[in-house]
Scaffold this motif. Structure first.
Motif, PDB file in Angstrom:
ATOM      1  N   MET A 154     -45.331  -5.193-101.519  1.00 45.69           N
ATOM      2  CA  MET A 154     -44.282  -5.035-100.520  1.00 45.69           C
ATOM      3  C   MET A 154     -44.850  -4.437 -99.238  1.00 45.69           C
ATOM      4  N   ALA A 187     -40.797  -0.974 -96.929  1.00 43.78           N
ATOM      5  CA  ALA A 187     -39.785  -1.826 -97.554  1.00 43.78           C
ATOM      6  C   ALA A 187     -39.238  -1.137 -98.799  1.00 43.78           C
ATOM      7  N   SER A 203     -37.978  -3.195-104.915  1.00 42.47           N
ATOM      8  CA  SER A 203     -37.043  -4.179-105.462  1.00 42.47           C
ATOM      9  C   SER A 203     -37.659  -4.841-106.688  1.00 42.47           C
TER      10      SER A 203
END
Length: 296
Positions: free
Chosen positions: A115, A119, A122
């Motif tokens: 990522m 960020a 997730s």
């Protein structure tokens, strides 16, 4: 484009019957049930939640969708966005292994990506199960009673406690961080119910979705919504409980002459027509401005 519009656009491509019109908790291909859920920091979990709890929740929310189809889990695929903290990622993997072992869920594959800095973390999981009977959320009949398992609002209360810097009482925080999918209940219910789904975005919102998918009106008795002792002790308002989400209980429609085969609370009734209505002590109650959690 909000979530509803995005999904509506995708329906043009999801024409296989297995997709169920993208209006159900899972796809059903023969006896194979497939579901995919994502969780994102700041949306589905707090940035300072323990990594092992994040892993547990990722597994549990996907298995809850299988539970709503009466499915027995057979495996999963993992999608992981790796951050810049190797220690966090290692603790997540350790927690994931513990969750997979607890639920006897084999990891079959998946994908990882790095990522960008800043960020949010997730993760996604695709869970696969098998079910001889996989009820949809669209099968309720006029006259059916609406039932829910367990208690409602505990996870929402747990989130509120954590945001307030509290770590007690422990049960609501556990309900938020480590929900337990009702897999055995789902298998018992599946052959008997008219419709079933899990409560993920809020009791009222998900109940309204079941009614809309079934082409019916629904009345929910707020004073029948089951609350835990912890929720009552914290004076959690029923409307707050019924709109909080993250409960992962089973919501199901059952013919009025049938008793549920498991412990559950009757909270409503379907009828011809459309829309959601609320009552308390037999009197009409206005709908709240927000029925539950909407992603956008």
């Amino acid at each position: 484009m909000n979530e509803a519009a995005f999904i509506a656009a995708l329906r043009a491509f999801a024409t296989d019957p297995a997709a169920r019109g993208l209006a159900d908790d899972a796809a059903v291909l023969g006896d194979l049930v497939l579901t995919h859920d994502m969780i994102v920091a700041g949306v589905h979990f707090l940035a300072d939640d323990p990594p092992a709890d994040v892993a547990w929740k990722l597994v549990a929310v996907n298995l809850s969708d299988l539970a709503a189809k009466g499915a027995t889990p057979v495996g999963c695929l993992l999608g992981a966005g790796l951050g810049g903290d190797p220690g966090w990622d290692a603790a997540f993997v350790e927690g994931l292994g513990a969750a997979l072992a607890y639920f006897a869920l084999p990891l079959l594959g998946g994908d990882t990506v790095a990522m960008p800095a800043g960020a949010p973390r997730s993760f996604g999981l695709t869970a696969l199960g098998r079910a001889a009977v996989a009820p949809s959320r669209a099968g309720a009949q006029a006259g059916d009673a609406l039932y829910v398992t367990g208690t409602i609002g505990d996870a929402g209360l747990g989130l509120a406690l954590l945001r307030a810097g509290r770590t007690e009482p422990a049960p609501p925080i556990a309900a938020y961080r480590r929900p337990v999918p009702r897999l055995a209940d789902g298998r018992t219910l599946a052959p008997q119910v008219s419709a079933m789904m899990d409560v993920s975005d809020g009791l009222l919102l998900d109940a309204a979705r079941m009614a809309a998918a079934s082409g019916l009106a629904l009345t929910v008795a707020l004073d029948a919504v089951p609350l835990s002792d912890a929720a009552r002790a914290e004076e959690l308002a029923v409307l707050d409980a019924a709109t909080a989400g993250d409960d992962y209980q089973l919501l199901f429609a059952l013919a009025p002459d049938r008793a549920p085969p498991i412990a559950a609370t009757r909270i409503g009734r379907f009828a011809a027509g459309s829309g959601l209505a609320l009552t308390a002590a037999g009197a009409s109650v206005p709908l709240p401005a927000r029925l539950g959690y909407l992603h956008r």
